[in-house]
Motif scaffolding. Structure first.
Motif, PDB file in Angstrom:
ATOM      1  N   THR A   4       0.463  -1.526   0.035  1.00 29.15           N
ATOM      2  CA  THR A   4      -0.137   0.137  -0.311  1.00 29.15           C
ATOM      3  C   THR A   4       0.468   1.106   0.050  1.00 29.15           C
ATOM      4  N   ALA A   5       0.211   2.851  -0.299  1.00 25.94           N
ATOM      5  CA  ALA A   5       0.529   3.982   0.109  1.00 25.94           C
ATOM      6  C   ALA A   5       1.753   3.851   1.052  1.00 25.94           C
ATOM      7  N   GLU A   6       1.341   3.529   2.559  1.00 28.33           N
ATOM      8  CA  GLU A   6       1.097   3.954   3.513  1.00 28.33           C
ATOM      9  C   GLU A   6       2.561   2.698   3.952  1.00 28.33           C
ATOM     10  N   GLU A   7       2.524   1.495   3.019  1.00 25.42           N
ATOM     11  CA  GLU A   7       3.968   0.541   3.341  1.00 25.42           C
ATOM     12  C   GLU A   7       4.523   0.834   2.291  1.00 25.42           C
ATOM     13  N   TYR A   8       4.796   1.462   1.170  1.00 24.77           N
ATOM     14  CA  TYR A   8       5.887   1.585   0.477  1.00 24.77           C
ATOM     15  C   TYR A   8       6.138   3.193   1.195  1.00 24.77           C
ATOM     16  N   GLU A   9       5.597   3.837   2.102  1.00 19.16           N
ATOM     17  CA  GLU A   9       6.913   4.946   2.638  1.00 19.16           C
ATOM     18  C   GLU A   9       7.180   4.671   3.203  1.00 19.16           C
ATOM     19  N   THR A  10       6.719   3.240   4.312  1.00 20.06           N
ATOM     20  CA  THR A  10       7.675   3.082   5.719  1.00 20.06           C
ATOM     21  C   THR A  10       8.851   2.788   4.777  1.00 20.06           C
ATOM     22  N   MET A  11       8.821   0.980   3.548  1.00 25.34           N
ATOM     23  CA  MET A  11       9.455   0.206   2.951  1.00 25.34           C
ATOM     24  C   MET A  11      11.165   1.823   2.416  1.00 25.34           C
ATOM     25  N   LYS A  12      10.789   3.159   1.752  1.00 26.09           N
ATOM     26  CA  LYS A  12      11.421   3.669   2.039  1.00 26.09           C
ATOM     27  C   LYS A  12      12.420   4.617   2.731  1.00 26.09           C
ATOM     28  N   LYS A  13      11.900   4.355   3.862  1.00 31.08           N
ATOM     29  CA  LYS A  13      12.530   4.808   4.849  1.00 31.08           C
ATOM     30  C   LYS A  13      14.287   4.323   5.147  1.00 31.08           C
ATOM     31  N   HIS A  14      13.765   2.817   3.828  1.00 25.18           N
ATOM     32  CA  HIS A  14      15.456   1.671   4.274  1.00 25.18           C
ATOM     33  C   HIS A  14      16.446   2.475   4.266  1.00 25.18           C
ATOM     34  N   VAL A  15      16.560   3.083   3.063  1.00 27.36           N
ATOM     35  CA  VAL A  15      17.455   3.766   2.814  1.00 27.36           C
ATOM     36  C   VAL A  15      18.637   4.797   3.989  1.00 27.36           C
ATOM     37  N   GLU A  16      17.597   5.440   3.970  1.00 24.34           N
ATOM     38  CA  GLU A  16      18.343   6.554   5.719  1.00 24.34           C
ATOM     39  C   GLU A  16      18.207   5.456   6.524  1.00 24.34           C
ATOM     40  N   LEU A  17      17.660   4.760   7.173  1.00 23.50           N
ATOM     41  CA  LEU A  17      18.283   3.397   8.293  1.00 23.50           C
ATOM     42  C   LEU A  17      19.344   3.220   8.004  1.00 23.50           C
ATOM     43  N   SER A  18      20.045   2.883   6.470  1.00 25.46           N
ATOM     44  CA  SER A  18      21.227   2.238   6.332  1.00 25.46           C
ATOM     45  C   SER A  18      22.224   3.865   6.627  1.00 25.46           C
ATOM     46  N   VAL A  19      21.820   4.425   6.209  1.00 26.60           N
ATOM     47  CA  VAL A  19      22.810   5.974   6.482  1.00 26.60           C
ATOM     48  C   VAL A  19      22.777   5.665   7.674  1.00 26.60           C
ATOM     49  N   ASP A  20      22.041   5.627   8.646  1.00 24.69           N
ATOM     50  CA  ASP A  20      21.657   5.953  10.295  1.00 24.69           C
ATOM     51  C   ASP A  20      23.265   5.116  10.546  1.00 24.69           C
ATOM     52  N   ILE A  21      23.185   4.183  10.248  1.00 23.01           N
ATOM     53  CA  ILE A  21      23.770   2.798  10.754  1.00 23.01           C
ATOM     54  C   ILE A  21      25.380   2.932  10.005  1.00 23.01           C
ATOM     55  N   PHE A  22      25.373   3.287   8.959  1.00 19.73           N
ATOM     56  CA  PHE A  22      27.318   3.576   8.807  1.00 19.73           C
ATOM     57  C   PHE A  22      27.717   5.332   9.250  1.00 19.73           C
ATOM     58  N   LYS A  23      26.824   6.024   9.228  1.00 22.44           N
ATOM     59  CA  LYS A  23      27.277   7.224   9.955  1.00 22.44           C
ATOM     60  C   LYS A  23      28.250   7.180  11.109  1.00 22.44           C
ATOM     61  N   HIS A  24      27.828   5.786  12.202  1.00 19.49           N
ATOM     62  CA  HIS A  24      29.103   6.296  12.970  1.00 19.49           C
ATOM     63  C   HIS A  24      30.220   5.113  13.241  1.00 19.49           C
ATOM     64  N   ILE A  25      30.490   4.592  11.794  1.00 16.83           N
ATOM     65  CA  ILE A  25      31.479   3.599  10.987  1.00 16.83           C
ATOM     66  C   ILE A  25      31.783   4.098  10.295  1.00 16.83           C
ATOM     67  N   PRO A  26      33.215   5.291  10.951  1.00 19.82           N
ATOM     68  CA  PRO A  26      34.017   6.067  10.012  1.00 19.82           C
ATOM     69  C   PRO A  26      34.887   5.092   8.761  1.00 19.82           C
ATOM     70  N   ASN A  27      34.943   3.651   9.163  1.00 16.71           N
ATOM     71  CA  ASN A  27      35.579   2.731   7.653  1.00 16.71           C
ATOM     72  C   ASN A  27      34.103   2.899   6.632  1.00 16.71           C
ATOM     73  N   LEU A  28      32.818   2.981   7.139  1.00 17.98           N
ATOM     74  CA  LEU A  28      31.746   3.063   6.540  1.00 17.98           C
ATOM     75  C   LEU A  28      30.752   4.292   5.683  1.00 17.98           C
ATOM     76  N   ILE A  29      32.134   5.383   6.338  1.00 24.31           N
ATOM     77  CA  ILE A  29      30.922   6.490   5.525  1.00 24.31           C
ATOM     78  C   ILE A  29      31.170   6.980   4.112  1.00 24.31           C
ATOM     79  N   LYS A  30      32.309   5.931   3.332  1.00 21.25           N
ATOM     80  CA  LYS A  30      32.532   5.988   2.212  1.00 21.25           C
ATOM     81  C   LYS A  30      31.254   5.447   1.114  1.00 21.25           C
ATOM     82  N   VAL A  31      31.444   5.176   2.187  1.00 24.33           N
ATOM     83  CA  VAL A  31      29.933   4.104   1.351  1.00 24.33           C
ATOM     84  C   VAL A  31      28.470   4.891   0.918  1.00 24.33           C
TER      85      VAL A  31
END
Length: 832
Positions: free
Chosen positions: A711-738
């Motif tokens: 659904t549209a609402e579920e799709y919006e939730t799914m789209k947030k996985h991009v920002e969630l990925s970056v939230d994980i990477f930003k705390h690990i200096p070696n992964l900042i490049k990705v």
């Protein structure tokens, strides 16, 4: 001195004081307020005159002069109330004013009929009087209107419509007069001139307000007033002395005495009075004025001094001097628009008044607009011309407080670059046409010089300023450091080097425009924390340098660490992906570490890089233990391995996409090699492919494994996985490049993707590559809501979406990769 003589001297002194004030106002320019205040002074003089003649028992008697005195007492409260309304520009209170004038007429009539003072006479050299039936009404009426006047002025001071300095002594004087008047209603006190003594104090306070605070903008004509008053006093005294001597010497007939007295007095008075007049003039000139400088000489010297001068400070100083010397202005204020901004600001003045607060004039100010078509402006025009109704009352009051008399524009090619505000002349005389012509000549001659100086000043600032951050530049920082050390300006100071962490990746992710904004933001935080306490510079690129005087290394650390935390907080105040920007700082101290400039900078630089290698986002004070080597970060490696475990967990969690991350990583490297990526870029593609969906760990499993379309609402939730990925990477200096690649793997070439909707080459090339290979693997993968496409179908889909979803050039290259490695891709399709 006996009491009876004192009773006469006090009113005489009061009368002289008020006559002096009347002369001051007589020689001043007239306007509505000054005229009213002049009437007020006339009645104060009548009050003093009545008291003097009453105590001298001059014919027709004490009672007559007492009623004359009462005329002043009746008039003063209503006149002062009227003055308070005009002075504060009040729109209310005029009903009470009309009533007050009506009641004062009634009181005048009652005074004539004897209802205020019944009887008054001199007995044994003392005043004896009896109050009438209407006297309590007079007392009540007077107190009421004096209170209303004082309340009105105090209220206007409270709301800052008028300035207290200009009227505080006037208020004190009126309060004293009110108390003295009320004492008259006690005959045992009123027999002495207590009210007149208090009125004398009032007169002195009025004179001081005129002299010190330019009360009512009055021209204090010291020379003319004192000269006139002194001549009157001297001539009167001469008549008394000469007549007394003649009377003693010649004792014959009255006719001869009169004739000879008149002749002798006229001759002697003419000679002596003229002699004393010249002495008085000389004394006044010596006291209040310097010798006048020849105007031509002053103008010639002014021209010589400014023509080769490019310093605003020197030019304005010469400008004030030449105006003062040629026109004899008492005070001069120079307002200039130094930076082509919206305001004219005060840059120089001859004399600073205690009550004067510096104000600026906006380009849209009625005064500035007036000078578009006019060359001169007087304070009378500002006060009376309806054109200046748009001027704030505070600005009008300020101009009057300054004692402004004439305003002269400094114009260059019809462009207003400055305003000269000139107060009254030293001798109090009016400005004549010749004076105005000289002022315009000086202003016009100065305009081009000031413009050249402004341009020179701008060039000097630009030469030492970084254009982006408006901090000092690299070269000027070196000059400042050399000056500080060579001239031994401080016993100790610290040098700090700052570097923005991961700035290159920030630029790759957001573009150079966003990077510039980030540098400005960091510069603003530095200015806010350091301000004038130190020297700030942009050392180069994303590096900043500081000199902090009179601080030890530890004291410097406390300041810089606060800056670090402020920057971290500023870039982390939201959950957006820009949160990874921080700073690393190195500190070296003089003389704790070294006294050599080059070594000082080198040590601060080493400490900064040590901070970066030890995890970044920290401050380090240099010491000898710091070594130029890489530092193993075991904890970071553990986190790095954990993230790869998370990627595997996602594939295991979503069995429909099992192996998807490995495929995307493999295809990404293949495309990268075909494009010509270097080893670092290939590492980014490899890691980004493996980790691009790691944010799905935060997506509910019900959505992640849903068999049907979202659904549209579920799709919006799914789209947030991009920002969630970056939230994980930003705390690990070696992964900042990705991060740039991962954040963009759902962006579209036409700008219709997410999360940021950027398009074309604004999408990092690694992100554009990842989009193609991720979409391709999704096409050939089985999903609960669709069957996998064949290799040919998937290739056709890539072609169909060139220029919309995918980068055309990279798509063609990837199709070539597929064609060349068809066996590998067919195998993957079969496995799917």
């Amino acid at each position: 001195m006996n009491l009876s003589l004192l009773n006469v001297i006090i009113p005489a002194i009061a009368l002289i004081c008020y006559l002096f004030l009347m002369l001051v106002f007589f020689y001043s320019k007239k306007n509505k307020i000054r005229k009213l205040y002049s009437v007020y002074l006339v009645f104060m003089s009548i009050w003093s005159l009545g008291s003097l003649f009453m105590r001298l028992n001059v014919s027709p008697g004490a009672l007559f002069w007492n009623r004359v005195l009462c005329t002043g007492i009746i008039a003063i409260p209503i006149l002062f109330y009227h003055f308070s309304l005009l002075y504060t520009e009040s729109t209310k209170g005029y009903g009470l004013l009309k009533l007050g004038y009506l009641l004062s007429i009634v009181l005048f009539a009652l005074n004539i009929q004897g209802y205020i003072v019944k009887t008054a006479y001199i007995w044994d050299k003392r005043l004896v009087y009896e109050m009438g039936a209407a006297s309590p009404f007079l007392a009540l009426w007077g107190v009421a209107y004096m209170f209303l006047a004082i309340f009105n002025i105090v209220y206007q001071i409270k709301i800052k419509k008028i300035f207290i300095d200009k009227v505080k002594f006037i208020l004190f004087g009126m309060i004293f007069s009110l108390l003295g008047t009320l004492l008259n209603f006690q005959s045992n006190i009123g027999q002495y001139p207590v009210d007149i003594a208090v009125n004398t104090v009032n007169a002195i306070l009025i004179a001081y307000s005129i002299y010190r605070y330019r009360f009512l903008g009055t021209r204090l004509i010291i020379r003319k007033t004192i000269q006139t008053l002194s001549s009157v006093i001297i001539q009167t005294a001469l008549y008394f002395v000469i007549f007394y001597l003649i009377d003693k010497i010649i004792k014959d007939s009255y006719f001869y005495v009169a004739m000879i007295s008149a002749l002798i007095m006229s001759v002697i008075n003419a000679v002596i009075a003229h002699y004393f007049r010249e002495i008085i003039r000389y004394m006044i000139d010596s006291l209040f004025y310097k010798d006048r400088i020849d105007q031509r000489k002053a103008l010639r010297e002014f021209s010589e001094n400014i023509n080769s001068n490019l310093e605003i400070k020197d030019i304005t100083s010469h400008l004030i001097k030449v105006i003062h010397d040629t026109i004899q202005s008492e005070n001069i204020y120079i307002y200039l628009n130094l930076e082509d901004g919206e305001n004219f600001t005060l840059v120089r003045h001859l004399e600073y008044l205690e009550s004067f607060k510096e104000i600026s004039m906006n380009k849209n100010n009625p005064i500035a607009k007036w000078f578009e078509y006019n060359n001169l402006l007087t304070i009378e025009e500002i006060n009376d011309n309806s054109y200046f109704k748009g001027l704030w009352s505070m600005e009008k009051n300020m101009l009057n407080t300054m004692g402004a008399d004439v305003l002269v524009p400094i114009k260059l090619r019809d462009s207003l670059i400055g305003i000269i505000i000139i107060t009254e002349k030293v001798d109090g005389t009016k400005y004549q046409k010749d004076d105005m012509d000289i002022l315009l000549t000086i202003a016009n001659g100065t305009a081009a010089v000031i413009e050249n100086a402004r341009n020179y000043s701008k060039a000097k600032v630009q030469a030492i300023t970084d254009g982006l951050t408006e901090l000092y530049n690299h070269r000027h920082f070196y000059e400042c450091l050399e000056d500080v050390i060579f001239n031994n300006r401080y016993e100790k100071f610290s040098v700090v080097m700052l570097d923005v962490d991961y700035f290159k990746f920030y630029n790759d992710l957001y573009g150079h425009s966003a990077g510039d904004k980030a540098l400005k933001k960091i510069a603003d935080i530095l200015k806010l924390n350091i301000g004038s306490k130190g020297i700030l510079a942009r050392y180069g690129g994303e590096e900043f340098s500081l000199i902090l005087p009179n601080l030890s290394a530890k004291e410097t650390y406390e300041i810089i660490d606060k800056v670090r935390l402020d920057i971290q907080s500023s870039f982390n105040k939201t959950n957006e992906v820009n949160a990874f920007l921080t700073i690393s700082a190195g500190i070296s101290n003089y003389p704790e570490n070294t006294t050599n400039k080059e070594i000082l900078l080198e040590e601060a630089d080493k400490a900064m890089y040590y901070a970066k290698r030890n995890g970044r986002n920290r401050c380090i004070i240099y010491d000898e233990k710091i070594e130029d080597r890489d530092v193993k970060k075991d904890g970071e490696d553990i986190l790095f391995s954990s993230v790869y475990a998370l990627a595997a967990a996602i594939d295991a969690k979503d069995h429909y996409t099992f192996g998807h991350s490995e495929n995307v990583s493999k295809y990404g490297v293949m495309l990268g090699k075909a494009v010509g990526f270097n080893d670092e870029q290939l590492d980014i593609m490899r890691n980004a492919g493996l980790l691009h969906d790691v944010g799905k760990i935060g997506v509910p499993e019900s959505i992640l494994t849903k068999p049907g379309k979202l659904t549209a609402e579920e799709y919006e939730t799914m789209k947030k996985h991009v920002e969630l990925s970056v939230d994980i990477f930003k705390h690990i200096p070696n992964l900042i490049k990705v991060i740039p690649a991962v954040i963009c793997h759902h962006e579209r070439y036409d700008g219709k993707g997410y999360p940021r909707g950027i398009k074309g080459i604004n999408i990092p090339i690694e992100g554009r590559c990842l989009t193609i290979v991720d979409s391709f693997d999704a096409m050939i993968s089985r999903r609960p809501y669709k069957k996998p496409l064949s290799l040919e179908q998937a290739t056709n889909e890539l072609r169909a979406n060139k220029g919309t979803q995918f980068d055309p050039m990279l798509t063609d290259i990837f199709i070539e990769v597929i064609e060349k490695n068809k066996s590998i891709f067919l195998k993957d399709v079969i496995i799917q």
